[in-house]
Design an enzyme around this catalytic site. Sequence first.
Site, PDB file in Angstrom:
ATOM      1  N   HIS A  52       0.852  -1.189   0.000  1.00 26.66           N
ATOM      2  CA  HIS A  52       0.000   0.000   0.000  1.00 26.66           C
ATOM      3  C   HIS A  52       0.889   1.240   0.000  1.00 26.66           C
ATOM      4  O   HIS A  52       2.065   1.180   0.389  1.00 26.66           O
ATOM      5  CB  HIS A  52      -0.885   0.026   1.244  1.00 26.66           C
ATOM      6  CG  HIS A  52      -1.952  -1.018   1.248  1.00 26.66           C
ATOM      7  ND1 HIS A  52      -2.998  -1.002   2.143  1.00 26.66           N
ATOM      8  CD2 HIS A  52      -2.144  -2.115   0.462  1.00 26.66           C
ATOM      9  CE1 HIS A  52      -3.788  -2.039   1.914  1.00 26.66           C
ATOM     10  NE2 HIS A  52      -3.287  -2.729   0.905  1.00 26.66           N
ATOM     11  N   GLU A  54       1.060   3.781   1.918  1.00 26.67           N
ATOM     12  CA  GLU A  54       1.617   4.129   3.222  1.00 26.67           C
ATOM     13  C   GLU A  54       2.811   3.252   3.575  1.00 26.67           C
ATOM     14  O   GLU A  54       3.827   3.720   4.083  1.00 26.67           O
ATOM     15  CB  GLU A  54       0.556   3.976   4.324  1.00 26.67           C
ATOM     16  CG  GLU A  54      -0.678   4.804   4.114  1.00 26.67           C
ATOM     17  CD  GLU A  54      -1.802   4.021   3.441  1.00 26.67           C
ATOM     18  OE1 GLU A  54      -1.567   3.410   2.367  1.00 26.67           O
ATOM     19  OE2 GLU A  54      -2.928   4.041   3.959  1.00 26.67           O
ATOM     20  N   CYS A  82      -5.946   1.732   6.154  1.00 24.26           N
ATOM     21  CA  CYS A  82      -6.574   0.498   6.596  1.00 24.26           C
ATOM     22  C   CYS A  82      -5.922   0.055   7.913  1.00 24.26           C
ATOM     23  O   CYS A  82      -4.963   0.669   8.383  1.00 24.26           O
ATOM     24  CB  CYS A  82      -6.414  -0.590   5.530  1.00 24.26           C
ATOM     25  SG  CYS A  82      -4.700  -1.166   5.326  1.00 24.26           S
ATOM     26  N   CYS A  85      -2.076  -0.727   7.621  1.00 21.89           N
ATOM     27  CA  CYS A  85      -1.250   0.480   7.530  1.00 21.89           C
ATOM     28  C   CYS A  85      -1.248   1.245   8.854  1.00 21.89           C
ATOM     29  O   CYS A  85      -0.205   1.744   9.284  1.00 21.89           O
ATOM     30  CB  CYS A  85      -1.730   1.364   6.388  1.00 21.89           C
ATOM     31  SG  CYS A  85      -1.444   0.608   4.766  1.00 21.89           S
TER      32      CYS A  85
END
Length: 164
Positions: A52, A54, A82, A85
Site C-alpha cells: 500500500h 503508506e 486500513c 497500515c
Amino acid sequence: MHDSIFMLQAISQAHNAWALGEVPVGALIVKDGQIVATGFNQPIGTHDPTAHAEIMALRAAASILGNYRLPGCELYVTLEPCAMCAGAMMHARLARVVFGAADPKTGACGSVVNLFEQEKLNHHTEVVGGVMGQECGALLKEFFAARRIDAQRGIVQNLEPDPA
C-alpha cells in the site's frame, strides 16, 4: 495550510499509481517540514498485498533515516489508512497522520474503526482527516468510473474486482 501543500504531493503520488493501473493512492513522509520519502499503491504490480502507498512510504523513510522508528515524522495519504497500515504507523511511532478521503469500507482512522484511539495501545498518533478530501475522493471516483467504462468496452484490466 502546509497540510494542503503536502496533500497535493500525495495526490501526485496517487497519479503514479494510476499510471501503472493501480488504485490511485499516494503517500509521503514529512519530517521537520521536508519530504523524506514518498510512496504509492503497488500491490498488483509487485504481487505484494502489503504494498500500500503508506507502507511503501514508511519503508523508504525508514531506509533513508536509518531507523524503523520515525519519531517526529508525519505521514500524508490520500485515502484513510486500513488496519494494516495503521498498525505499521503505530509501530513506526509517527507523530501525525493526515489523510484525504474517508474509506467507509476499510478505514481504520474512524470510518470503520479508529485504531489510533485504542487506549490500551502504547503509542498514540495524532490523526487529521478530510484534508483535500473532496479532491482525493474525486480521484478515486474517476479511476473506478474509467475502469467501469473499460469493462463495458471489453478492455482487459490488470486489477481484480474488489470482492466487497
